[in-house]
Every structure is written in C-alpha cells, then in structure tokens.
Design a protein around this motif. Structure first.
Motif, PDB file in Angstrom:
ATOM      1  N   LYS A  53     123.646  86.796  34.576  1.00 42.52           N
ATOM      2  CA  LYS A  53     124.499  86.050  33.648  1.00 42.52           C
ATOM      3  C   LYS A  53     123.688  84.950  32.978  1.00 42.52           C
ATOM      4  CE  LYS A  53     128.632  86.793  36.468  1.00 42.52           C
ATOM      5  NZ  LYS A  53     129.205  87.807  35.582  1.00 42.52           N
ATOM      6  N   THR A  66     125.678  89.583  31.247  1.00 40.32           N
ATOM      7  CA  THR A  66     126.791  88.941  30.553  1.00 40.32           C
ATOM      8  C   THR A  66     126.373  87.569  30.053  1.00 40.32           C
ATOM      9  OG1 THR A  66     128.386  90.080  31.984  1.00 40.32           O
ATOM     10  CG2 THR A  66     129.201  88.211  30.699  1.00 40.32           C
ATOM     11  N   TYR A  94     127.828  84.066  28.371  1.00 35.13           N
ATOM     12  CA  TYR A  94     128.994  83.238  28.097  1.00 35.13           C
ATOM     13  C   TYR A  94     128.560  82.105  27.181  1.00 35.13           C
ATOM     14  CZ  TYR A  94     130.837  85.447  32.360  1.00 35.13           C
ATOM     15  OH  TYR A  94     131.231  86.354  33.321  1.00 35.13           O
ATOM     16  N   GLN A 133     127.210  92.290  27.622  1.00 33.24           N
ATOM     17  CA  GLN A 133     128.564  91.790  27.371  1.00 33.24           C
ATOM     18  C   GLN A 133     128.461  90.340  26.919  1.00 33.24           C
ATOM     19  OE1 GLN A 133     131.042  91.353  30.859  1.00 33.24           O
ATOM     20  NE2 GLN A 133     132.933  91.500  29.687  1.00 33.24           N
TER      21      GLN A 133
END
Length: 313
Positions: free
Chosen positions: A58, A89, A91, A116
């Motif tokens: 992440k 991922t 964010y 993602q």
C-alpha cells in the motif's frame, strides 16, 4: 514493526535530505511494506535499503504537492521489473488517480500487477482487516492534506502452558483448541474453557503519520496515545509567522501536538533545506525538546523499531 525514513526534506531535494517518503515495514506482521508519500527519487533511496519494491502493498499519499508524489510513476514502473505481481493499492486525495493514470499512459508504462487507486472522499476508517486499521483526517494545508493513523489490532495472549500442566493437562491436540478459546472435554470428563488459560492480550501499536499542516486539532486527534508520531517541522519556532503563512508547522508546534496527544515519541521530518548544518539541526531539535523531551529529528535512511512501550533513547 519498523519505520525507515526514505526522504526527510521539504520542497526540494538537499544534499543531506531527499524529499518525502516513509516506509512502515510490517514484515513480521503481514510480510508487507506500506509507504507514506513517494517523493522524487524514492526508488533511488530504496536502493540503499533492504526494502524490496515487490513487498510494497500500500502507498498512502498525504497530499498532491510534487515533493510528495513525483516519485510514484517511476516506482510503480520499476516494481513490474522487480518481480511485483501482487495487488498494490494507492490511497490519496482526489486527483491522485488522474495523476497516476496519466503518467503511466503518457509514458506507455505497462504494469504486470493489478493497481487499485482509492481517492479519499470521507474521513474516518479507510482500511481495516484482522490485523490493522487505518484512519484518516483532513489537516490544514494550502491544498487537501491528510494525516494517517495506523492502528495494530491487539494481539491475543499466549496459552498458559504451565498452568495447564500443573492441572494435569498434558500437551496434545487439545492445546490448539484451547488456544482458540474453545471448550474442551477431557478424558476424565472435565470440561475446561480455553478462555481461562489465555494470558493477557498484547496491546497493538499505533503509528501516526501526518502530511503537511499547520498546528491543528485534527493532528492531536490522529496522534492521541500513539506510540510514534511523525510530524512535519518545516520551520524553526522563530519563524512561526512564516510557517502559518505557508500552511506548515514549527518544531515547537509539532512538540505541542506530541505533548497534548500523549504520544510515546516524536520524530520530526520535512525539514526545510534552509537548515543544513549540524548546528542548525541541533538547534531545531532542542527547540522541540523543550516542550516534548522524547523528540528526535529523522535523517534519510534512519530505521527505528516501533516498541510496544516507547523508551527515551
């Protein structure tokens, strides 16, 4: 759980400090690494560490200023060449998706792994599984800038083997059932509850990583009782007005957040390139320590353990 500072400077690279990036290494906990921000040349900094890009699970972006995101396209592309196959991922604030997808598209960069991108629309919990929870809050900066609170779930206590043996319950398959808290019927007919033989749970650790921000209430909420607080300290306390005008914090303000939030230790980062000499850096540190003694200034590539009980070094 370890933290490694990949870039601790503000705005532009300096001789001693690259721009922002922090690695939270969760190798024992989940065999993965989380990055917070990815400034220019982050992947070059990684070459000087034991970090394997394929282990990066992440990436949390605090805000979209270039010194926090310009390293993303290169790192994402290199991860494909370095054996990365698992989902990654990202964010970040609204706009991070367009930045990443445009960069990859224009440069015809093909990723061999699924990517993602989650744009933050609401504050609160943005990720949670059986081992960790990540909370996010909006800070005070010139553009949307977020702080992240990483909470490790409490670890279950150990099975009290000595207690079991003292009661005549010998090791065997039932130990695994008891460790799971199940009720077990013994050969002599006794029914025992595994919950009665589990030690005290180990409290999970909390790490708070703040993006660029003025001194604000959200910082203290995110940092409350954290074992480690990573806070920007772009300016010295003498330049408080300048810090306010540019939506940044001073050393003293970072220390005030740490003190009010009752954190275990404070690490200052995002240091302006105007402070280069060791004397200047020591001066910044002493400013903060007057308010919160367990304070340290991060240097590039420094690695620290996140202890369950922080001890002043």
């Amino acid at each position: 759980m370890e933290i490694q500072f990949l870039g601790t400077g503000a705005g532009i690279p300096a001789k001693e400090r690259n721009v922002s990036s922090i690695a939270l290494m969760l190798l024992e906990e989940r065999n993965q690494i989380w990055l917070f921000d990815c400034g220019e040349a982050t992947q070059h900094q990684i070459l000087h560490t034991k970090i394997k890009p394929r282990k990066i699970e992440k990436i949390f972006i605090t805000h979209l200023h270039g010194d926090h995101i310009f390293g993303l396209p290169g790192l994402l592309g290199s991860r494909s060449f370095q054996g990365g196959e698992e989902l990654l991922t990202i964010y970040g604030p609204k706009g991070i998706k367009e930045f990443v997808e445009t960069s990859l598209s224009v440069s015809t960069t093909y990723l061999k792994y699924p990517l993602q991108i989650v744009e933050i629309e609401e504050t609160g919990i943005i990720f949670e599984d059986d081992t960790f929870e990540v909370q996010v809050e909006l800070l005070e900066h010139g553009i949307p800038s977020y702080g992240y609170r990483v909470i490790e779930k409490d670890l279950p206590g150990k099975l009290q083997v000595d207690k079991l043996i003292n009661e005549g319950i010998q090791p065997g398959p039932i130990y695994s059932q008891l460790k799971d808290g199940e009720k077990v019927v013994l050969e002599d007919g006794r029914i025992i509850n595994g919950q009665d033989y589990i030690g005290e749970a180990k409290k999970g650790r909390i790490v708070t990583v703040l993006g660029d921000t003025r001194f604000c209430q959200a910082s203290m909420e995110l940092a409350k009782d954290a074992d480690v607080l990573i806070h920007e300290a772009t300016f010295s306390e003498k330049e408080e007005k300048l810090a306010f005008n540019y939506f940044h914090s001073t050393t003293k303000q970072a220390a005030q957040v740490a003190k009010r939030a009752n954190v275990g230790c404070l690490w200052l980062t995002h240091i302006s390139s105007r402070y280069q000499s060791s004397l200047q850096i020591q001066s910044l540190l002493q400013e903060a320590k007057k308010t919160f003694s367990n304070t340290y200034i991060a240097n590039d590539l420094v690695e620290i353990d996140v202890l369950r009980e922080q001890i002043e070094l």
